[in-house]
Write a protein that holds these residues in place. Structure first.
Motif, PDB file in Angstrom:
ATOM      1  N   THR A  56     -22.718  -6.658 -22.550  1.00 49.00           N
ATOM      2  CA  THR A  56     -23.787  -6.779 -23.554  1.00 49.00           C
ATOM      3  C   THR A  56     -24.842  -5.681 -23.391  1.00 49.00           C
ATOM      4  N   GLU A  90     -26.561  -2.753 -24.273  1.00 55.98           N
ATOM      5  CA  GLU A  90     -26.630  -1.966 -25.504  1.00 55.98           C
ATOM      6  C   GLU A  90     -26.949  -0.491 -25.268  1.00 55.98           C
ATOM      7  N   CYS A 107     -17.492  -7.742 -27.634  1.00 56.13           N
ATOM      8  CA  CYS A 107     -17.568  -6.298 -27.450  1.00 56.13           C
ATOM      9  C   CYS A 107     -16.660  -5.583 -28.446  1.00 56.13           C
ATOM     10  N   GLU A 158     -18.057  -5.719 -32.004  1.00 60.02           N
ATOM     11  CA  GLU A 158     -19.147  -4.746 -32.157  1.00 60.02           C
ATOM     12  C   GLU A 158     -18.594  -3.344 -32.370  1.00 60.02           C
TER      13      GLU A 158
END
Length: 205
Positions: A85, A87, A149, A152
């Motif tokens: 996670t 970023e 993931c 995304e």
């Protein structure tokens, strides 16, 4: 007065530190030797606690095995979630970093032991519904982190395939566990590198 007599019959409350010591010993022993080869006597001796204390905390060895699976997963999931996670890195870089770090760790360990959850899936899942259900729950949670993931990366166009992220995540986790078995059999990281080549050059291209 009656409640005091009842409490006396039940004995002292289980010591949570003892439970933690037993579980730490269990993770190490089950990972090193497997479930069948690890007895309660060996567990309590490694934890340096009286044998009777084992049954103050666990109804059976099977109950203990389920708790060991929970502890093993909990030990790694926080770090995994933090990485996947993060970023500050593109999603595919996070995934690749995770697998590269695991490969380095297995190489440093001499390609021994592999994944405790995978090992117990092979050894115990057919014989213990309790342990099997725990393994299945944690595998789903693990795959879900991969799924987020991957989704995304698909949203940003980094992954071109239209296959659903949940399907890709499950395939990658299944393939990784299989590669770990080959790693142990061959005492080589070649199966792990082959896994990353196919996953990141084709499956997630």
């Amino acid at each position: 007065m009656e409640s005091q007599k009842t409490a006396a019959r039940r004995g002292p409350k289980p010591n949570l530190h003892t439970r933690d010591d037993l579980l730490r010993a269990g993770v190490r022993l089950l990972h090193d030797s497997g479930y069948a080869a690890t007895g309660v006597k060996e567990i309590v001796e490694t934890a340096e606690v009286p044998k009777g204390s084992f049954y103050n905390h666990f109804a059976s060895k099977e109950d203990f095995g389920k708790a060991v699976v929970d502890v093993y997963f909990a030990q790694g999931v926080g770090e995994l979630r933090a990485l996947l996670t993060n970023e500050s890195m593109p999603p595919l870089v996070r995934l690749h970093t995770y697998f590269n770090e695991r490969i380095r760790g297995y190489r440093a360990g001499g390609y021994l032991r592999g994944c405790l959850m995978g090992n117990l899936s092979l050894e115990v899942a057919d014989h213990s519904a309790v342990i099997r259900e725990g393994l299945a729950t944690h595998f789903k949670a693990w795959a879900a982190l991969f799924e987020d993931c991957i989704a995304e990366a698909q949203a940003t166009g980094a992954i071109g395939t239209r296959l659903p992220a949940p399907l890709l995540a499950q395939f990658i986790l299944n393939s990784w566990e299989g590669a770990l078995l080959r790693m142990r059999a061959e005492k080589s990281d070649a199966p792990l590198y082959e896994f990353t080549e196919v996953v990141f050059r084709s499956v997630l291209a």
